[in-house]
Structures are given as C-alpha cells and as structure tokens.
Design a protein around this motif. Sequence first.
Motif, mmCIF file in Angstrom:
data_model
loop_
_atom_site.group_PDB
_atom_site.id
_atom_site.type_symbol
_atom_site.label_atom_id
_atom_site.label_comp_id
_atom_site.label_asym_id
_atom_site.label_seq_id
_atom_site.Cartn_x
_atom_site.Cartn_y
_atom_site.Cartn_z
ATOM 1 N N TYR A 17 29.438 47.967 16.271
ATOM 2 C CA TYR A 17 30.597 48.693 16.806
ATOM 3 C C TYR A 17 31.299 49.471 15.688
ATOM 4 C CZ TYR A 17 35.366 49.339 18.536
ATOM 5 O OH TYR A 17 36.573 49.864 18.876
ATOM 6 N N LYS A 18 31.545 48.794 14.568
ATOM 7 C CA LYS A 18 32.251 49.434 13.453
ATOM 8 C C LYS A 18 31.435 50.602 12.898
ATOM 9 C CE LYS A 18 33.097 45.739 11.004
ATOM 10 N NZ LYS A 18 33.554 44.818 9.946
ATOM 11 N N SER A 19 30.138 50.371 12.814
ATOM 12 C CA SER A 19 29.278 51.403 12.283
ATOM 13 C C SER A 19 29.254 52.625 13.202
ATOM 14 C CB SER A 19 27.903 50.768 12.085
ATOM 15 O OG SER A 19 26.943 51.702 11.912
ATOM 16 N N MET A 20 29.255 52.381 14.511
ATOM 17 C CA MET A 20 29.319 53.505 15.460
ATOM 18 C C MET A 20 30.619 54.271 15.284
ATOM 19 S SD MET A 20 27.731 52.306 19.121
ATOM 20 C CE MET A 20 28.289 53.770 19.996
ATOM 21 N N LYS A 21 31.710 53.524 15.136
ATOM 22 C CA LYS A 21 33.018 54.167 14.945
ATOM 23 C C LYS A 21 33.010 54.995 13.664
ATOM 24 C CE LYS A 21 35.387 52.946 18.444
ATOM 25 N NZ LYS A 21 35.635 54.050 19.360
ATOM 26 N N ALA A 22 32.477 54.401 12.585
ATOM 27 C CA ALA A 22 32.481 55.061 11.283
ATOM 28 C C ALA A 22 31.697 56.370 11.344
ATOM 29 C CB ALA A 22 31.900 54.138 10.226
ATOM 30 N N HIS A 23 30.609 56.368 12.118
ATOM 31 C CA HIS A 23 29.815 57.587 12.231
ATOM 32 C C HIS A 23 30.224 58.442 13.424
ATOM 33 C CE1 HIS A 23 27.160 55.179 9.581
ATOM 34 N NE2 HIS A 23 26.936 56.352 9.054
ATOM 35 N N GLU A 24 31.299 58.069 14.059
ATOM 36 C CA GLU A 24 31.868 58.817 15.191
ATOM 37 C C GLU A 24 30.838 59.063 16.285
ATOM 38 O OE1 GLU A 24 33.259 61.812 12.344
ATOM 39 O OE2 GLU A 24 35.234 61.572 13.263
ATOM 40 N N ILE A 25 30.052 58.023 16.563
ATOM 41 C CA ILE A 25 29.015 58.147 17.585
ATOM 42 C C ILE A 25 29.620 57.892 18.964
ATOM 43 C CG2 ILE A 25 26.884 57.096 18.461
ATOM 44 C CD1 ILE A 25 26.268 56.547 15.425
ATOM 45 N N THR A 26 29.414 58.853 19.851
ATOM 46 C CA THR A 26 29.997 58.702 21.186
ATOM 47 C C THR A 26 28.948 58.249 22.204
ATOM 48 O OG1 THR A 26 29.623 61.047 21.569
ATOM 49 C CG2 THR A 26 31.802 60.408 20.816
ATOM 50 N N LEU A 27 27.694 58.388 21.827
ATOM 51 C CA LEU A 27 26.626 57.987 22.735
ATOM 52 C C LEU A 27 25.410 57.601 21.918
ATOM 53 C CD1 LEU A 27 25.425 57.926 25.674
ATOM 54 C CD2 LEU A 27 24.873 60.332 25.365
ATOM 55 N N MET A 94 21.253 60.122 19.932
ATOM 56 C CA MET A 94 22.661 59.902 19.584
ATOM 57 C C MET A 94 23.457 61.194 19.656
ATOM 58 S SD MET A 94 22.784 57.330 16.362
ATOM 59 C CE MET A 94 22.042 58.414 15.210
ATOM 60 N N VAL A 95 24.683 61.058 20.113
ATOM 61 C CA VAL A 95 25.614 62.179 20.048
ATOM 62 C C VAL A 95 26.812 61.706 19.247
ATOM 63 C CG1 VAL A 95 27.082 63.768 21.346
ATOM 64 C CG2 VAL A 95 24.897 63.038 22.315
ATOM 65 N N SER A 96 27.227 62.474 18.262
ATOM 66 C CA SER A 96 28.440 62.110 17.558
ATOM 67 C C SER A 96 29.360 63.322 17.484
ATOM 68 C CB SER A 96 28.134 61.564 16.167
ATOM 69 O OG SER A 96 27.352 62.484 15.456
ATOM 70 N N LYS A 97 30.639 62.993 17.372
ATOM 71 C CA LYS A 97 31.638 64.056 17.405
ATOM 72 C C LYS A 97 32.561 63.928 16.210
ATOM 73 C CE LYS A 97 35.677 64.987 19.815
ATOM 74 N NZ LYS A 97 36.569 64.349 20.751
ATOM 75 N N ALA A 98 32.543 64.914 15.344
ATOM 76 C CA ALA A 98 33.454 64.928 14.196
ATOM 77 C C ALA A 98 34.557 65.942 14.477
ATOM 78 C CB ALA A 98 32.678 65.298 12.944
ATOM 79 N N ASP A 99 35.464 66.121 13.514
ATOM 80 C CA ASP A 99 36.584 67.040 13.730
ATOM 81 C C ASP A 99 36.106 68.452 14.030
ATOM 82 O OD1 ASP A 99 38.402 65.100 13.392
ATOM 83 O OD2 ASP A 99 38.766 65.517 11.254
ATOM 84 N N ALA A 100 35.104 68.888 13.293
ATOM 85 C CA ALA A 100 34.721 70.294 13.393
ATOM 86 C C ALA A 100 33.412 70.521 14.126
ATOM 87 C CB ALA A 100 34.635 70.904 12.001
#
Lengths: 191, 127
Positions: A17-27, A94-100
């Motif tokens: 869970y933490k690792s997903m959060k850290a990499h901003e993974i949404t799926l 995987m899909v991840s979402k960062a600020d930009a």
Amino acid sequence: MDKKNVKGFLEFVYDFYKSMKAHEITLVYEGEITHQITKAFTSLTESNMAKEEESNTVQKKVFHVMVECLQNISKHADSFGSDDFLFAGRGIFMVSKADAEYHVTTGNVIENSKIDDLTKILDHINTLDKEGLKELYKTQMREGRLSEKGGAGLGFIDIARKTGRKLHYHFLPIDDETHFFILTSTISRNE
Amino acid sequence: METIKIMGTDDTPTVILDAENDIFEISGRSLPEDVTAFYDPILNWLDEYAANPNPKTIFTFKLVYFNTASSKLLLDILMKFEEMRENGLDVLIKWYYPEDDEDMQEAGEEYADIVDVPFEQVSYTLS
C-alpha cells in the motif's frame, strides 16, 4: 497461515500500500488482459479523470494510450510457466498520476527471439518526429496486414504520436529463453 | 437491398447502411473485441452496394474514438469508396469531428491523403 506468516503477510500488504502511494499508482493489475478488463480499466480511469476535471485532450490521450498498451499485452505477451501450465496474454498494467503527468506502464514476458525485431521497431519509432510518425502510421495502415490476433503494428506508433514523447522501454532477463518487457508511456497533464 | 442497422455500444459504433433512404453512417466509439468480425459484414455490404449503387453516395463518419485496429478497417471501408469512384460513381465522404478534437480532425485529413475520394471535413460541438 500461522501467526508469524499472518504478520508477514499483513506487513506485506501495508508495504505494498505504501509503495503504491509513494509511486502515486492509481491502478495496478496483474493477470490476463481480456477485452472486459480493457473496458473496465478504461472506463474506471475515464470516470476518475472526469471527476478531477482533467481536460478533454488529456482524457483522450490517456484513453488512447491505455487501450493500445492493454491490447499490446493481450495480443503479444508470450506464454510462460511450465509445460503443463502456460500463461499467455498476461502481464502487469499500471496507471500512475503525478502532479504534471500520467504514466501508463506495462510489463510482460517476451521470448528472446522476438527482442531484436521489437527493438528495431521501437528504436525506429524513436528516431521519428511528428511528421515522420504520421507518415509511418499511414504507410503501416496501408501496407500492414491485420495479424491473426488483430494487431496491425500501429499501437506503438499511436502511443508515440499521442504522447509526443519517445517510447521508454527496457528488457529485464528472466531466464535463458525469455525477458520481461517494460514500456512506460507518459502523458503530460498540462495540455 | 438489405439494410444494416447496428446500435452503438461502449466499444462498437452505430452503423446505418440504408440504400433505400440514402443513409450511410458510422458513428460513436470503435474498439471492438474482434475488429474483423465486426467490420466484415460492413465491407461485404459495401461490395454488394457497389454492384448496384445509388446515383450519389454520401457516407458519414462521426466517430469520437477509434483504436488503431479499427483505423485499419476504416481505411478498408474508404478503399471501397475509392474503387467505386474509379468505376465512375459519385461518392462523398463527410468526416465529422468534435471542434476541440485535433486528433480526430487530423485522422480525417490523413485518410483524405491516402484515398482518392472527395472528403469534406465538418466540425461540430459536442452537446
């Protein structure tokens, strides 16, 4: 599971869970990519993007890239496993979402014999600018034949065109016969 | 001639091929599970139509999304019109795109470059 294993498993879940959060993974998904999975993931991501009022342009680009990435796995991921239990058309998505930006990442097993051809295709796409990609897409559409699995060799070109970036890929060795193919596509959110 | 009417879904377009009423249209989203199975009946219908066409054929594309596998089949459809035109028939393609969708507009321009068929680009506002 005994007590010690349960604790280990719980820690794994929390770390995951933490690792997903850290990499901003949404799926994230590992398994067979079917048409139903493709539909479910794209509509889930679409509704999330709509909720976050992402621009139409960004939504469309993410949608395009997701569909082509998922279809690449479902049509081209090679089988792995033992002789009596083979997996094919599977991979990690995987899909991840960062600020930009959004990142769409796929990983799947590929036979060593196919690496040269795949590398040639990807590197060739990476040498082309916008016009070059457009011409290659047109040529491939005209001359390419639909493969048995319904691929037309257009997916990677489309990803490069829609993202406006080079294709980032790697091959990690698995064993004597196969590698793990990882492709990351980035879609800028500021369009 | 038999009319084809397919209602669109999440992943397949609406298709109307109605020679009697002069309606020829593909609209919506196209990412069918099996593109060949979806488009084959349409291509076959066009072959049959080409043998006995109306004096003028206006074919409307009003797609909001199509995947790369579909793009190939859409070209196959356009090639049928190119053939019809080579045989002296009056054909016009109307390519509709949402006004803010440059990619869809460009897709139409690309098809217009590839096939020798009169193309009309029409922008519209998504309601």
